[in-house]
Design an enzyme around this catalytic site. Structure first.
Site, PDB file in Angstrom:
ATOM      1  N   SER A 143       0.835  -1.198   0.000  1.00 46.40           N
ATOM      2  CA  SER A 143       0.000   0.000   0.000  1.00 46.40           C
ATOM      3  C   SER A 143       0.879   1.261   0.000  1.00 46.40           C
ATOM      4  O   SER A 143       1.813   1.343  -0.800  1.00 46.40           O
ATOM      5  CB  SER A 143      -0.937  -0.049   1.211  1.00 46.40           C
ATOM      6  OG  SER A 143      -1.943   0.905   1.098  1.00 46.40           O
ATOM      7  N   ASP A 308      -8.473  -6.193  -4.852  1.00 50.05           N
ATOM      8  CA  ASP A 308      -8.120  -4.869  -4.320  1.00 50.05           C
ATOM      9  C   ASP A 308      -8.734  -3.790  -5.209  1.00 50.05           C
ATOM     10  O   ASP A 308      -8.308  -3.610  -6.349  1.00 50.05           O
ATOM     11  CB  ASP A 308      -6.581  -4.751  -4.299  1.00 50.05           C
ATOM     12  CG  ASP A 308      -6.089  -3.404  -3.794  1.00 50.05           C
ATOM     13  OD1 ASP A 308      -6.916  -2.521  -3.496  1.00 50.05           O
ATOM     14  OD2 ASP A 308      -4.855  -3.250  -3.683  1.00 50.05           O
ATOM     15  N   HIS A 341      -7.899  -5.044  -0.604  1.00 50.93           N
ATOM     16  CA  HIS A 341      -6.629  -4.315  -0.509  1.00 50.93           C
ATOM     17  C   HIS A 341      -5.748  -4.879   0.608  1.00 50.93           C
ATOM     18  O   HIS A 341      -4.527  -4.966   0.467  1.00 50.93           O
ATOM     19  CB  HIS A 341      -6.911  -2.835  -0.271  1.00 50.93           C
ATOM     20  CG  HIS A 341      -5.685  -1.989  -0.120  1.00 50.93           C
ATOM     21  ND1 HIS A 341      -4.766  -1.859  -1.134  1.00 50.93           N
ATOM     22  CD2 HIS A 341      -5.210  -1.268   0.921  1.00 50.93           C
ATOM     23  CE1 HIS A 341      -3.782  -1.077  -0.717  1.00 50.93           C
ATOM     24  NE2 HIS A 341      -4.021  -0.712   0.528  1.00 50.93           N
TER      25      HIS A 341
END
Lengths: 363, 195
Positions: A143, A308, A341
């Site tokens: 991320s 995601d 995610h």
């Protein structure tokens, strides 16, 4: 594995991309394993938006966020590698941020300077100098931590041998910025926010922060994952957090949001979402990603998860294409990911093996 | 192996090469060692992807049928389709698209009209040969063709065959495999460009 952290203090000024300067700063750091004599077994691990330096092992009873991956005989094997994990500036887990005191002993609050991913990398470079690390065997993160890893490969090409960019993208898109703005607005509109100076009023805007996190949390999961976990199941009467709750998913979000709001700082939340929104390494290179990647000398691995919807595989492929166009060694692997995610946090499928094979060059 | 030697001859030094259906990365690895190429493999199978990574060969997970056009504009010199064209859902589309991603393309085609195939079919059985080693129930091949079929497709698509080699079952050219390829070549190997 028991872990302990250490606070590194930097007296030097840190010039920021915003044009402002941090007059000295501190980084809270956890390290795992030992740096060898040649100093060539170091790995830099970058945490995500709301993560911390506590990546592995137990500290005060809490397991680190990537404990599945980091430890003796794990993917990042602490018997072989020296792994450095630092809390980023602007966060609220020990490194300099809105809750820290400035030189005059006054809490920064909302006046903490605007920070960028590039600033984080500069700060980590000073940490590397302090640790006498000249090259990273691997810089890795998921991320926002993946974006930070990419920035490392761009800004210090000679220091990064390999980079793994996981569940990330070269910028956040308009929808991400929009969602972040809603989250910020929810915090700002908490009556205890006081323009960010809530500590001066002896209050904390936990309600706004909780609601912001609840929204954010939805974006970290996938629709399918939520359907499987909660579906339309009703919440048990006895364990309801609140009388207005009907469904399990509501209770779950209330619980997660509340837990988060108890430990996170509202100003940090606003500041860190701004860091994410502002991330755009190509801005220095005529907004051309190929040109941006030209300097990279690290071997690259990009990992995306199909579930995601924050940074879907198409965003990973965008980086892949730019890397190929720039003639860089770059691999791309995609996993379904059971957790949207957040899938980057879990050691499932061939995902962990992909990282270790990329790192060590053997199966 | 003569096939690899042959492909090596057609690949210039330092070329940027994409191998579509690269398997465990063996071909790219040897091309890298011999020709210092800039290699990129494309593979769908994650076990094979790990093999590529273990050889330090960059690999991209993708389904060739769906993704060839994703690689447009990335300046590849050579694209390789080694014994994978018959596994594609749209071999004709793949062939016509492949030259939009690379200047030249190397394709190998297992010949379904090889005499061993014909013989086994005449005995009422699906052929199992050196270049078609899997039994019918375990094969990935869905669009098998013959040397003749393949060359006719190239003409239909306006593709120019710059070089071709007809290899017998010993992976080398023989008098018969070059003279009567559709009967005696087990594998056709082509260097293709656009007209």
């Amino acid at each position: 594995m028991q872990t302990s952290n250490k606070l590194y203090k930097f007296k030097e000024e840190l010039p920021l991309t915003s044009g402002q300067t941090l007059d000295g700063f501190e980084l809270m750091v956890e390290c795992y394993g030992n740096l060898n004599q040649e100093k060539n077994n170091a790995i830099l691990l970058n945490h995500a938006f709301s993560g911390s330096h506590h990546a592995a092992g137990k500290h005060n009873g809490t397991l680190g966020w990537w404990d599945d991956f980091v430890g003796p005989n794990k993917i990042l094997d602490t018997n072989k590698f020296f792994i450095v994990s630092a809390n980023n500036i602007g966060s609220c887990f020990g490194s300099s941020g809105p809750i820290s005191l400035d030189k005059n002993g006054k809490r920064y609050n909302a006046d903490f300077p605007e920070i960028s991913v590039k600033d984080w990398v500069q700060a980590q470079k000073l940490l590397a100098d302090k640790l006498k690390i000249q090259t990273w065997k691997l810089v890795v993160g998921g991320s926002l931590g993946g974006m930070q890893s990419l920035q490392w490969a761009i800004d210090f090409p000679d220091m990064v041998e390999k980079v793994a960019i996981i569940a990330a993208a070269a910028t956040v898109d308009s929808q991400n910025i929009a969602l972040n703005e809603v989250e910020r607005e929810v915090i700002r509109k908490d009556s205890y926010f006081y323009n960010g100076n809530y500590y001066e009023h002896g209050k904390v805007p936990t309600k706004g922060l909780k609601a912001a996190r609840m929204l954010g949390h939805i974006t970290y999961l996938s629709a399918q994952n939520m359907e499987q976990r909660f579906g339309r199941k009703l919440q048990d009467q006895q364990t309801k957090l609140d009388d207005t709750i009907n469904f399990e998913v509501e209770n779950y979000l209330q619980y997660q949001g509340g837990k988060f709001a108890d430990v996170f700082d509202a100003n940090s939340y606003i500041l860190l979402t701004k860091v994410m929104d502002g991330f755009d390494p190509s801005a220095e290179y005529d907004n051309n990603l190929v040109k941006t990647f030209k300097n990279i000398s690290a071997e690259m691995l990009i990992i995306s998860f199909a579930s995601d919807w924050m940074f879907p595989p198409a965003r990973g492929k965008e980086m892949l294409k730019a890397a190929i166009k720039a003639n860089k060694k770059c691999s791309f692997v995609e996993f379904e990911g059971a957790y949207g995610h957040d899938s980057f946090l879990y050691a499932e499928d061939n995902y962990p093996d992909t990282i270790s094979t990329f790192l060590e060059g053997k199966l | 192996m003569i096939l690899e030697a042959l492909i090596q001859n057609w690949v210039p030094q330092y070329a940027k090469v994409i191998d579509l259906g690269c398997g465990d990365g063996t071909l790219l690895e040897s091309l890298h060692q011999l020709k210092s190429i800039n290699p990129y493999g494309v593979e769908i199978d994650q076990k094979k992807i790990l093999s590529c990574l273990s050889k330090n060969i960059p690999v991209i997970q993708a389904d060739i049928d769906e993704s060839i056009r994703d690689f447009e504009g990335l300046d590849f010199d050579i694209a390789i389709l080694a014994s994978s064209i018959q596994c594609l859902r749209h071999p004709d589309k793949a062939l016509s698209n492949i030259l939009s991603i690379a200047k030249k393309c190397i394709v190998t085609v297992p010949n379904f009209a090889h005499w061993q195939c014909r013989l086994q079919l005449s005995q009422g059985k699906m052929p199992v040969t050196k270049d078609l080693p899997a039994p019918w129930y375990a094969t990935d091949n869905i669009h098998l063709c013959t040397i003749k079929d393949f060359e006719m497709l190239c003409i239909k698509l306006g593709l120019q065959i710059d070089q071709k080699k007809y290899l017998g079952t010993a992976s080398s050219e023989t008098f018969l495999s070059t003279r009567f390829p559709n009967l005696f070549a087990s594998l056709g190997v082509y260097l293709i460009g656009s007209k």
